[in-house]
Design a protein around this motif. Structure first.
Motif, mmCIF file in Angstrom:
data_model
loop_
_atom_site.group_PDB
_atom_site.id
_atom_site.type_symbol
_atom_site.label_atom_id
_atom_site.label_comp_id
_atom_site.label_asym_id
_atom_site.label_seq_id
_atom_site.Cartn_x
_atom_site.Cartn_y
_atom_site.Cartn_z
ATOM 1 N N GLY A 56 27.702 45.432 -54.457
ATOM 2 C CA GLY A 56 28.224 44.680 -53.319
ATOM 3 C C GLY A 56 27.155 44.284 -52.320
ATOM 4 N N GLY A 57 27.474 44.438 -51.037
ATOM 5 C CA GLY A 57 26.563 44.056 -49.972
ATOM 6 C C GLY A 57 25.279 44.865 -49.963
ATOM 7 N N SER A 58 25.308 46.070 -50.495
ATOM 8 C CA SER A 58 24.100 46.887 -50.551
ATOM 9 C C SER A 58 23.088 46.341 -51.547
ATOM 10 N N ALA A 59 23.537 45.489 -52.469
ATOM 11 C CA ALA A 59 22.635 44.909 -53.470
ATOM 12 C C ALA A 59 22.008 43.604 -52.992
ATOM 13 N N LEU A 60 22.557 42.999 -51.975
ATOM 14 C CA LEU A 60 22.065 41.692 -51.524
ATOM 15 C C LEU A 60 20.604 41.684 -51.088
ATOM 16 N N PRO A 61 20.114 42.689 -50.357
ATOM 17 C CA PRO A 61 18.708 42.622 -49.943
ATOM 18 C C PRO A 61 17.733 42.466 -51.109
ATOM 19 N N ALA A 62 17.959 43.149 -52.215
ATOM 20 C CA ALA A 62 17.064 43.018 -53.370
ATOM 21 C C ALA A 62 17.087 41.596 -53.901
ATOM 22 N N ASP A 63 18.265 40.989 -53.978
ATOM 23 C CA ASP A 63 18.363 39.605 -54.435
ATOM 24 C C ASP A 63 17.626 38.659 -53.493
ATOM 25 N N LEU A 64 17.801 38.865 -52.194
ATOM 26 C CA LEU A 64 17.157 37.994 -51.206
ATOM 27 C C LEU A 64 15.634 38.129 -51.244
ATOM 28 N N VAL A 65 15.146 39.352 -51.305
ATOM 29 C CA VAL A 65 13.693 39.560 -51.351
ATOM 30 C C VAL A 65 13.120 38.976 -52.647
ATOM 31 N N ALA A 66 13.780 39.232 -53.766
ATOM 32 C CA ALA A 66 13.298 38.711 -55.047
ATOM 33 C C ALA A 66 13.241 37.190 -55.038
ATOM 34 N N ALA A 67 14.258 36.548 -54.496
ATOM 35 C CA ALA A 67 14.289 35.084 -54.460
ATOM 36 C C ALA A 67 13.264 34.525 -53.487
ATOM 37 N N HIS A 68 13.157 35.126 -52.312
ATOM 38 C CA HIS A 68 12.284 34.589 -51.272
ATOM 39 C C HIS A 68 10.800 34.806 -51.582
ATOM 40 N N TYR A 69 10.461 35.939 -52.185
ATOM 41 C CA TYR A 69 9.055 36.280 -52.402
ATOM 42 C C TYR A 69 8.630 36.202 -53.864
#
Length: 135
Positions: A56-69
């Motif tokens: 859920g929402g706890s997984a979003l930061p990894a997706d965002l960091v992976a996509a952005h960087y």
């Protein structure tokens, strides 16, 4: 911001999301203060893979960091939303487990499996079982 959305949206914010959004800067400042007070030591040597285990929402930061960087990361980030790590997650990787409640069963299963496979791990939680296991 008052914590209320202007009409016509105010009545549609039944869950009070505007208040949560308004509080985000305070949460970020608090997190930065805690991080400065208790710095995290990076693993040495650097892991070959950062494996995030969350739902859920706890997984979003990894997706965002992976996509952005993605164009700047020296090693990949893997977001795992399951009960088991893929075979290529190894003792050379770093498992980052995240569960706001600390009771998400998939995240707890990944934590246990990381221990059994000798995968170094860190966890982020507000408490629950995951918090207890990390104390």
């Amino acid at each position: 911001m008052s914590g209320m959305l202007e009409p016509p949206y105010g009545p549609r914010d039944l869950s009070g999301m505007a208040i949560h959004i308004e509080g985000a800067p305070r949460q970020i400042e608090g997190a930065l203060e805690r991080m400065i007070a208790s710095p995290w030591k990076a693993p040495n040597p650097a892991p070959d893979l950062l494996a995030s285990g969350a739902m859920g929402g706890s997984a979003l930061p990894a997706d965002l960091v992976a996509a952005h960087y993605a164009d700047r990361l020296p090693h990949p980030i893997l977001a795992t939303r399951d009960y088991h790590w893929p075979a290529w997650v190894s003792s050379n990787s770093l498992a980052v487990l995240s569960s706001y409640s600390g009771t998400t069963e998939e995240t707890l299963a990944l934590y246990r499996e990381a221990a059994a496979r000798r995968i170094p791990r860190v966890a982020l939680s507000t408490g629950g079982t995951l918090g207890e296991w990390c104390d």
